[in-house]
Design an enzyme around this catalytic site. Structure first.
Site, PDB file in Angstrom:
ATOM      1  N   HIS A 216       9.986   5.926  20.432  1.00 24.76           N
ATOM      2  CA  HIS A 216       8.800   5.398  21.135  1.00 24.76           C
ATOM      3  C   HIS A 216       8.952   5.147  22.632  1.00 24.76           C
ATOM      4  O   HIS A 216       7.964   4.852  23.305  1.00 24.76           O
ATOM      5  CB  HIS A 216       8.291   4.105  20.487  1.00 24.76           C
TER       6      HIS A 216
ATOM      7  N   CYS B 149       6.988  -6.996   7.316  1.00 27.84           N
ATOM      8  CA  CYS B 149       8.127  -6.474   8.075  1.00 27.84           C
ATOM      9  C   CYS B 149       8.613  -7.568   9.014  1.00 27.84           C
ATOM     10  O   CYS B 149       7.825  -8.384   9.488  1.00 27.84           O
ATOM     11  CB  CYS B 149       7.705  -5.242   8.880  1.00 27.84           C
TER      12      CYS B 149
ATOM     13  N   CYS C 248       3.647   8.479   1.140  1.00 29.63           N
ATOM     14  CA  CYS C 248       4.211   7.528   2.095  1.00 29.63           C
ATOM     15  C   CYS C 248       4.341   6.183   1.392  1.00 29.63           C
ATOM     16  O   CYS C 248       3.345   5.606   0.956  1.00 29.63           O
ATOM     17  CB  CYS C 248       3.274   7.434   3.302  1.00 29.63           C
TER      18      CYS C 248
ATOM     19  N   GLU D 102       0.827  -1.197   0.000  1.00 33.76           N
ATOM     20  CA  GLU D 102       0.000   0.000   0.000  1.00 33.76           C
ATOM     21  C   GLU D 102       0.865   1.253   0.000  1.00 33.76           C
ATOM     22  O   GLU D 102       1.939   1.289   0.594  1.00 33.76           O
ATOM     23  CB  GLU D 102      -0.910   0.003   1.231  1.00 33.76           C
TER      24      GLU D 102
ATOM     25  N   SER E  25      12.287   5.789  14.876  1.00 34.90           N
ATOM     26  CA  SER E  25      11.150   5.368  15.693  1.00 34.90           C
ATOM     27  C   SER E  25      11.642   5.050  17.089  1.00 34.90           C
ATOM     28  O   SER E  25      12.070   3.938  17.365  1.00 34.90           O
ATOM     29  CB  SER E  25      10.505   4.130  15.055  1.00 34.90           C
TER      30      SER E  25
ATOM     31  N   CYS F 282      -0.633   5.715  10.075  1.00 39.31           N
ATOM     32  CA  CYS F 282       0.609   5.038  10.465  1.00 39.31           C
ATOM     33  C   CYS F 282       0.292   3.713  11.138  1.00 39.31           C
ATOM     34  O   CYS F 282      -0.552   3.647  12.033  1.00 39.31           O
ATOM     35  CB  CYS F 282       1.366   5.855  11.505  1.00 39.31           C
TER      36      CYS F 282
ATOM     37  N   CYS G 291       7.506  -4.935  15.962  1.00 37.22           N
ATOM     38  CA  CYS G 291       7.159  -3.892  16.929  1.00 37.22           C
ATOM     39  C   CYS G 291       5.734  -4.193  17.394  1.00 37.22           C
ATOM     40  O   CYS G 291       4.849  -4.457  16.581  1.00 37.22           O
ATOM     41  CB  CYS G 291       7.249  -2.505  16.294  1.00 37.22           C
TER      42      CYS G 291
ATOM     43  N   GLU H 131      11.017  -2.202   6.915  1.00 34.75           N
ATOM     44  CA  GLU H 131      12.145  -1.492   7.518  1.00 34.75           C
ATOM     45  C   GLU H 131      13.131  -1.165   6.393  1.00 34.75           C
ATOM     46  O   GLU H 131      13.851  -2.044   5.918  1.00 34.75           O
ATOM     47  CB  GLU H 131      12.803  -2.370   8.588  1.00 34.75           C
TER      48      GLU H 131
ATOM     49  N   ASN I  16      -2.659   4.506  16.317  1.00 34.89           N
ATOM     50  CA  ASN I  16      -3.784   4.117  15.468  1.00 34.89           C
ATOM     51  C   ASN I  16      -4.112   2.657  15.724  1.00 34.89           C
ATOM     52  O   ASN I  16      -3.289   1.790  15.489  1.00 34.89           O
ATOM     53  CB  ASN I  16      -3.411   4.309  13.993  1.00 34.89           C
TER      54      ASN I  16
ATOM     55  N   CYS J  20       2.428  -2.264  16.000  1.00 34.75           N
ATOM     56  CA  CYS J  20       2.316  -2.012  14.558  1.00 34.75           C
ATOM     57  C   CYS J  20       1.611  -3.181  13.869  1.00 34.75           C
ATOM     58  O   CYS J  20       1.983  -4.341  14.064  1.00 34.75           O
ATOM     59  CB  CYS J  20       3.700  -1.803  13.957  1.00 34.75           C
TER      60      CYS J  20
HETATM   61  N1  SAH Z   1      10.122   0.446   9.896  1.00 35.22           N
HETATM   62  C1  SAH Z   1      10.182   1.869   9.854  1.00 35.22           C
HETATM   63  C2  SAH Z   1       9.109   2.536   9.011  1.00 35.22           C
HETATM   64  C3  SAH Z   1       7.679   2.063   9.132  1.00 35.22           C
HETATM   65  S1  SAH Z   1       6.589   2.660  10.353  1.00 35.22           S
HETATM   66  C4  SAH Z   1      10.181   2.432  11.245  1.00 35.22           C
HETATM   67  O1  SAH Z   1      10.043   1.682  12.187  1.00 35.22           O
HETATM   68  O2  SAH Z   1      10.367   3.624  11.402  1.00 35.22           O
HETATM   69  C5  SAH Z   1       6.382   4.367  10.283  1.00 35.22           C
HETATM   70  C6  SAH Z   1       6.049   4.955  11.675  1.00 35.22           C
HETATM   71  O3  SAH Z   1       4.718   4.590  12.118  1.00 35.22           O
HETATM   72  C7  SAH Z   1       7.001   4.439  12.707  1.00 35.22           C
HETATM   73  O4  SAH Z   1       7.407   5.451  13.579  1.00 35.22           O
HETATM   74  C8  SAH Z   1       6.140   3.428  13.424  1.00 35.22           C
HETATM   75  O5  SAH Z   1       6.646   3.132  14.674  1.00 35.22           O
HETATM   76  C9  SAH Z   1       4.787   4.115  13.443  1.00 35.22           C
HETATM   77  N2  SAH Z   1       3.682   3.213  13.760  1.00 35.22           N
HETATM   78  C10 SAH Z   1       3.605   1.900  13.579  1.00 35.22           C
HETATM   79  N3  SAH Z   1       2.429   1.404  14.000  1.00 35.22           N
HETATM   80  C11 SAH Z   1       1.724   2.455  14.459  1.00 35.22           C
HETATM   81  C12 SAH Z   1       0.409   2.599  14.986  1.00 35.22           C
HETATM   82  N4  SAH Z   1      -0.407   1.557  15.118  1.00 35.22           N
HETATM   83  N5  SAH Z   1       0.004   3.839  15.334  1.00 35.22           N
HETATM   84  C13 SAH Z   1       0.810   4.895  15.165  1.00 35.22           C
HETATM   85  N6  SAH Z   1       2.048   4.822  14.657  1.00 35.22           N
HETATM   86  C14 SAH Z   1       2.507   3.622  14.313  1.00 35.22           C
END
Ligand code: SAH
Length: 369
Positions: free
Chosen positions: A225, A116, A109, A96, A223, A343, A120, A170, A300, A123
């Site tokens: 967090h 992946c 995006c 997507e 990221s 995201c 995490c 990633e 989200n 996600c």
């Molecule tokens: N693998 C990369 C890029 C993909 S995610 C990374 O980890 O940065 C892009 C961003 O969205 C990252 O900061 C990720 O942690 C965040 N993300 C993932 N799941 C999410 C969710 N359910 N709600 C909000 N942000 C989220």
């Protein structure tokens, strides 16, 4: 004619690779520029139409090469103007791509992998598991498909001004293909985006930071967090391999000698997990002296997650504390959540068929093919 699968897909090539390809054909290197312009600036995928190439070269390219894009299978439009495209790849996998329009910019995006491998916990892409790396053609192909679908503004300007590698995958675990695709984005004879307007987001694959700086010094988002290793180990398991101290050292090196550069630290806001005032103070302390911006991302939700998004008051207070400590902090607006384009909601394959079919019924979704 060669079967399609045997033909070289010129979408895989940045300038350097394209020049090598043409020199292999005994052609001058400026052919690379010409073809990059046809493909990426004018959106032409038929060699016969590339009128500044010799007839013989056009015939030869038709025989041996192709410009093959991912197949557009579905487009969805959000109430807020966000658009999402589902693209089918050769193997039958889907990815997507999301376009987010704002007053002063248009951000695309894009994804770098099918699924992946990082797991995490917050996600939804992680739940899908990892299938494979995208080719450079599949990465840059997302831009081409989006440019075609969006068209130009009435003033003749391109709608995509920024690209973020924040979709599925990633990017630093698919380094060579991602760098090739980003080279095409920042090449003046292709998309001509400034390196600042291309942002790679990583969960922190530390050993690749120095290589990225050397290969293409694009903007970097990390990221984070969590403000300490104990919590980050739980949310981003990659932290066990590359803990925060190493990550921040690599971040500092990335912007060293580039005084106006900052690293964006992404921080997903999870109710009762990482969103207390104490966490905010710890984060501010951690980032002291790092050229940093902080991007707070409201969580989200997705099916089967036990996480809940922080309350707005908690996000506001968190932001106040971090800002007060001198860090530029923004709360990311949730965009496109009505079409699962926000995201962490990108899953590629059509998983939630029920909700999608309901939307189809209310006419927010249309099949492109
Ligand atoms: N693998 C990369 C890029 C993909 S995610 C990374 O980890 O940065 C892009 C961003 O969205 C990252 O900061 C990720 O942690 C965040 N993300 C993932 N799941 C999410 C969710 N359910 N709600 C909000 N942000 C989220």
């Amino acid at each position: 004619m060669n079967p399609v699968a045997d033909k070289t897909n010129l979408l895989d090539f940045d300038r350097q690779a394209m020049e090598a390809f043409f020199s292999g054909l005994g052609e001058k290197s400026f052919r690379a520029t010409q073809v990059l312009q046809w493909v990426h600036q004018r959106g032409v995928d038929d060699f016969a139409a590339m009128s500044n190439l010799s007839k013989e070269l056009r015939a030869r390219l038709q025989e041996t090469a192709q410009i093959r894009l991912p197949e557009l299978v579905m487009e969805q439009g959000s109430r807020d103007g966000t658009r999402k495209w589902l693209l089918k790849l050769d193997s039958g996998n889907c990815i997507e791509t999301v376009f987010i329009p704002e007053a002063d910019r248009g951000t695309l995006c894009i994804s770098s992998q099918v699924g992946c491998s990082l797991n995490c916990t917050f996600c939804s892409t992680a739940q899908q598991g990892f299938n494979r790396n995208l080719t450079a053609a599949e990465i840059i192909g997302q831009l081409l498909v989006a440019y075609r679908a969006l068209g130009d503004t009435p003033k003749g300007e391109r709608r995509i001004s920024n690209v973020v590698l924040m979709g599925m995958g990633e990017p630093l675990l698919n380094f060579d293909n991602v760098v090739r695709a980003m080279n095409i984005m920042t090449d003046d004879f292709a998309y001509g985006l400034s390196k600042r307007r291309v942002t790679l987001s990583t969960a922190g694959v530390v050993p690749m930071f120095d290589r990225l700086r050397e290969a293409n010094h694009v903007s970097l988002a990390v990221s984070l967090h969590a403000p300490n290793d104990e919590l980050r180990d739980q949310l981003v398991p990659l932290n066990k391999k590359y803990p925060i101290a190493e990550l921040l050292a690599a971040c500092r090196r990335y912007v060293d000698g580039a005084p106006h550069r900052k690293i964006t630290f992404e921080y997903v806001m999870l109710d009762g997990v990482n969103d207390s005032p104490a966490h905010a103070r710890e984060l501010a302390g951690l980032l002291e002296g790092v050229p940093a911006k902080v991007n707070l991302i409201p969580f989200n939700p997705f099916p089967n997650t036990s996480y809940v998004c922080s309350r707005p008051a908690a996000i506001a207070e968190f932001r106040r504390i971090v800002t007060h400590a001198g860090l530029v902090t923004v709360t990311r607006k949730t965009r496109g959540d009505d079409i699962d384009a926000a995201c962490g909601q990108l899953v590629g394959k059509v998983m939630d068929r029920t909700r999608r079919s309901q939307r189809l019924a209310v006419g927010q979704e249309r099949m492109v093919r």
